[in-house]
Write an enzyme that holds these catalytic residues in place. Structure first.
Site, PDB file in Angstrom:
ATOM      1  N   SER A  62      59.863  40.979 -48.962  1.00 23.12           N
ATOM      2  CA  SER A  62      60.139  39.554 -48.779  1.00 23.12           C
ATOM      3  C   SER A  62      60.944  39.419 -47.499  1.00 23.12           C
ATOM      4  CB  SER A  62      60.974  39.024 -49.958  1.00 23.12           C
ATOM      5  OG  SER A  62      61.488  37.731 -49.695  1.00 23.12           O
ATOM      6  N   SER A  73      48.284  39.547 -61.517  1.00 25.68           N
ATOM      7  CA  SER A  73      47.896  38.408 -62.361  1.00 25.68           C
ATOM      8  C   SER A  73      47.852  37.099 -61.581  1.00 25.68           C
ATOM      9  CB  SER A  73      48.850  38.264 -63.545  1.00 25.68           C
ATOM     10  OG  SER A  73      50.168  37.963 -63.108  1.00 25.68           O
ATOM     11  N   SER A  74      48.568  37.030 -60.452  1.00 30.21           N
ATOM     12  CA  SER A  74      48.627  35.777 -59.693  1.00 30.21           C
ATOM     13  C   SER A  74      49.107  36.073 -58.274  1.00 30.21           C
ATOM     14  CB  SER A  74      49.580  34.775 -60.361  1.00 30.21           C
ATOM     15  OG  SER A  74      50.907  35.285 -60.364  1.00 30.21           O
ATOM     16  N   GLY A  75      49.130  35.034 -57.453  1.00 29.00           N
ATOM     17  CA  GLY A  75      49.784  35.104 -56.158  1.00 29.00           C
ATOM     18  C   GLY A  75      49.216  36.144 -55.210  1.00 29.00           C
ATOM     19  N   ILE A  76      50.108  36.775 -54.467  1.00 25.94           N
ATOM     20  CA  ILE A  76      49.702  37.722 -53.429  1.00 25.94           C
ATOM     21  C   ILE A  76      48.962  38.908 -54.036  1.00 25.94           C
ATOM     22  CG2 ILE A  76      50.543  39.290 -51.642  1.00 25.94           C
ATOM     23  CD1 ILE A  76      52.863  37.355 -51.179  1.00 25.94           C
ATOM     24  N   GLY A  77      49.418  39.388 -55.187  1.00 24.75           N
ATOM     25  CA  GLY A  77      48.760  40.532 -55.802  1.00 24.75           C
ATOM     26  C   GLY A  77      47.314  40.250 -56.145  1.00 24.75           C
ATOM     27  N   TYR A 121      68.270  39.234 -56.205  1.00 25.81           N
ATOM     28  CA  TYR A 121      66.913  39.409 -55.684  1.00 25.81           C
ATOM     29  C   TYR A 121      66.946  40.035 -54.293  1.00 25.81           C
ATOM     30  CZ  TYR A 121      62.211  38.171 -54.088  1.00 25.81           C
ATOM     31  OH  TYR A 121      60.925  38.205 -53.585  1.00 25.81           O
TER      32      TYR A 121
END
Length: 299
Positions: free
Chosen positions: A157, A31-35, A170
């Site tokens: 990450s 839906s956003s970002g790297i993906g 995380y």
């Protein structure tokens, strides 16, 4: 506090006839970002892209980016913490395309907190999305990746290598993913599946936006940790506004490297900064270099 950065209504997928030779990649959390950036880039590289997200109602940015890039994506629902949703998505891909050549595990949840001030249930939720969600998708896909001689790529990450203050849950989840995939890689290689992890550093807009929390309220509620948390936030927000930050498209280049390279590395960082940062840990036999570094972040 945590929030899903990508992931309940049914999908609004559109399947077009792709050439029979087109390789198929399924990407989670688009839906956003790297993906999102990886889905568009994979489409530009000639892959048939099944772009999944938990809520297809959040696909507007993805659809716009794809249209601007002149690529067609097959957008489907997939909630990584729901095994039935995972199975339905994988089965649907095989039914429609007859193959699955690669999976990119990207869906995840940001989290900010420290142990005394949060519940174990909070930590467990972070693990469910960032660790067990990856396992659900990978397990369902592996028989098909094995048949195709395919690839299993997971976006982790730098926090999967270096533990960071107020990111305990995380980082624990990302450490777990890295350890799992590092252990799986030689086994999967014996049956023809290449396994890689991609380690981004700071990516523009993602830190504050994906947490979905009121940072001032978090500090006010932090009790004895308030000054330490404020110091950490001052440093981290500055970093996400600084010169080391990448755009999602820049970070996605490393994902496409793992997807396209003849012999991809197991561990791929997305920038020189990320390589230097993770290198601190990977050459730090007694832990003093990492703790000396991260200790400076909290005052």
């Amino acid at each position: 506090m945590s929030s899903h950065s990508s992931h309940s209504p049914q999908s609004s997928r559109t399947v077009s006839q792709a050439p029979s030779h087109s390789k198929v990649v399924l990407i989670t959390g688009t839906s956003s970002g790297i993906g999102l950036a990886a889905a568009v880039a994979a489409g530009q590289a000639g892959w048939r892209v099944v772009a999944t997200l938990r809520n297809p109602g959040r696909a507007d940015a993805l659809s716009t980016a794809a249209a601007e890039a002149g690529v067609e994506l097959d957008v489907r629902r997939l909630d990584v913490v729901d095994e039935a949703s995972v199975a339905a998505a994988i089965d649907g891909v095989i039914a429609d395309y007859g193959r699955l050549d690669a999976v990119i595990n990207n869906a995840g949840a940001g989290h900010l907190g420290t142990l005394e001030n949060e519940s174990v249930a909070d930590v467990r939720e972070v693990m469910e999305v960032n660790f067990f969600g990856v396992l659900h998708v990978s397990k369902a896909a592996l028989p098909h990746l094995r048949a195709a001689g395919g690839r299993l790529i997971t976006v982790t990450s730098v926090g999967g290598v270096v533990g960071q203050p107020f990111n305990e849950a995380y980082c624990a989840a990302k450490f777990a993913v890295e350890g799992f995939m590092e252990s799986l890689a030689p086994v999967a290689a014996r049956v023809g599946v290449k396994v890689s992890v991609v380690e981004p550093g700071a990516v523009a807009t993602e830190f504050v936006n994906n947490l979905g929390v009121d940072l001032e309220a978090e500090v006010a509620a932090a009790g004895p940790y308030a000054d330490t948390l404020q110091a950490y936030l001052d440093r981290t927000v500055a970093q996400f506004l600084g010169s080391n930050v990448q755009t999602p498209a820049e970070a996605a280049e490393a994902v496409i490297e793992a997807l396209e390279a003849d012999r991809p590395a197991f561990r791929i960082q997305t920038s020189d900064w990320a390589r230097g940062f993770t290198g601190t840990k990977l050459s730090d036999l007694d832990g003093s270099a990492v703790l000396g570094l991260t200790g400076e972040w909290v005052g």
